[in-house]
Motif scaffolding. Structure first.
Motif, PDB file in Angstrom:
ATOM      1  N   UNK A  64       0.830  -1.221   0.000  1.00 37.67           N
ATOM      2  CA  UNK A  64       0.000   0.000   0.000  1.00 37.67           C
ATOM      3  C   UNK A  64       0.857   1.261   0.000  1.00 37.67           C
ATOM      4  N   UNK A  65       2.030   1.184   0.629  1.00 36.38           N
ATOM      5  CA  UNK A  65       2.916   2.344   0.742  1.00 36.38           C
ATOM      6  C   UNK A  65       3.931   2.437  -0.399  1.00 36.38           C
ATOM      7  N   UNK A  66       4.121   1.323  -1.109  1.00 35.93           N
ATOM      8  CA  UNK A  66       5.200   1.236  -2.100  1.00 35.93           C
ATOM      9  C   UNK A  66       4.870   2.028  -3.358  1.00 35.93           C
ATOM     10  N   UNK A  67       5.844   2.831  -3.808  1.00 35.49           N
ATOM     11  CA  UNK A  67       5.668   3.627  -5.020  1.00 35.49           C
ATOM     12  C   UNK A  67       6.496   3.099  -6.179  1.00 35.49           C
ATOM     13  N   UNK A  68       7.496   2.267  -5.886  1.00 36.49           N
ATOM     14  CA  UNK A  68       8.356   1.712  -6.918  1.00 36.49           C
ATOM     15  C   UNK A  68       7.660   0.481  -7.533  1.00 36.49           C
ATOM     16  N   UNK A  70       8.644  -1.944  -9.572  1.00 35.72           N
ATOM     17  CA  UNK A  70       9.332  -3.233  -9.519  1.00 35.72           C
ATOM     18  C   UNK A  70       9.264  -3.828  -8.105  1.00 35.72           C
ATOM     19  N   UNK A  71       9.340  -2.980  -7.094  1.00 34.92           N
ATOM     20  CA  UNK A  71       9.218  -3.457  -5.709  1.00 34.92           C
ATOM     21  C   UNK A  71       7.787  -3.943  -5.468  1.00 34.92           C
ATOM     22  N   UNK A  72       6.807  -3.223  -6.036  1.00 33.27           N
ATOM     23  CA  UNK A  72       5.405  -3.642  -5.914  1.00 33.27           C
ATOM     24  C   UNK A  72       5.196  -5.021  -6.550  1.00 33.27           C
ATOM     25  N   UNK A  73       5.794  -5.224  -7.691  1.00 33.93           N
ATOM     26  CA  UNK A  73       5.686  -6.528  -8.360  1.00 33.93           C
ATOM     27  C   UNK A  73       6.302  -7.627  -7.504  1.00 33.93           C
ATOM     28  N   UNK A  74       7.458  -7.340  -6.920  1.00 33.85           N
ATOM     29  CA  UNK A  74       8.132  -8.309  -6.051  1.00 33.85           C
ATOM     30  C   UNK A  74       7.248  -8.656  -4.848  1.00 33.85           C
ATOM     31  N   UNK A  75       6.660  -7.642  -4.223  1.00 34.90           N
ATOM     32  CA  UNK A  75       5.780  -7.872  -3.074  1.00 34.90           C
ATOM     33  C   UNK A  75       4.566  -8.711  -3.482  1.00 34.90           C
ATOM     34  N   UNK A  76       3.996  -8.405  -4.649  1.00 36.46           N
ATOM     35  CA  UNK A  76       2.870  -9.193  -5.147  1.00 36.46           C
ATOM     36  C   UNK A  76       3.257 -10.652  -5.353  1.00 36.46           C
TER      37      UNK A  76
END
Length: 100
Positions: A64-68, A70-76
């Motif tokens: 929810x806080x992530x703006x990057x 590629x990091x969002x994809x990794x978290x998903x």
């Protein structure tokens, strides 16, 4: 020599039975030993699932806080893998062989 063992599964975080023979080939006594051990392990699965669910909640908060992107994809991907592990643990939890 025992024709079965319980082997730690790194992904699931529990020990799983590894049988060298078909279930019906084991004596009732051996089946009882295997089942007793499995019931102990099976009893830990709900706690393991709760741990993984807590990790998912943490990763969702990060997401929810992530703006990057590629990091969002990794978290998903990580959330998806944790959900897959929970699904597999649920299947193992429902596995209840009987003495034949």
């Amino acid at each position: 020599l025992m024709a079965y063992e319980f082997v730690y599964d790194e992904r699931l975080g529990i020990r799983l039975p590894r049988l060298e023979h078909e279930w019906d080939a084991y004596s009732k006594e051996t089946q009882a030993l295997i089942l007793a051990e499995w019931e102990k392990i099976r009893g830990t699965i709900p706690d393991r699932i709760q741990e993984l669910e807590a990790l998912i909640v943490e990763k969702q908060k990060q997401l929810e806080q992530e703006e990057d992107f590629s990091v969002s994809c990794q978290l998903n991907d990580e959330i998806s893998e944790l959900a897959s592990i929970i699904n597999d643990l649920s299947i193992w939890y429902r596995t209840q062989p009987a003495i034949t």
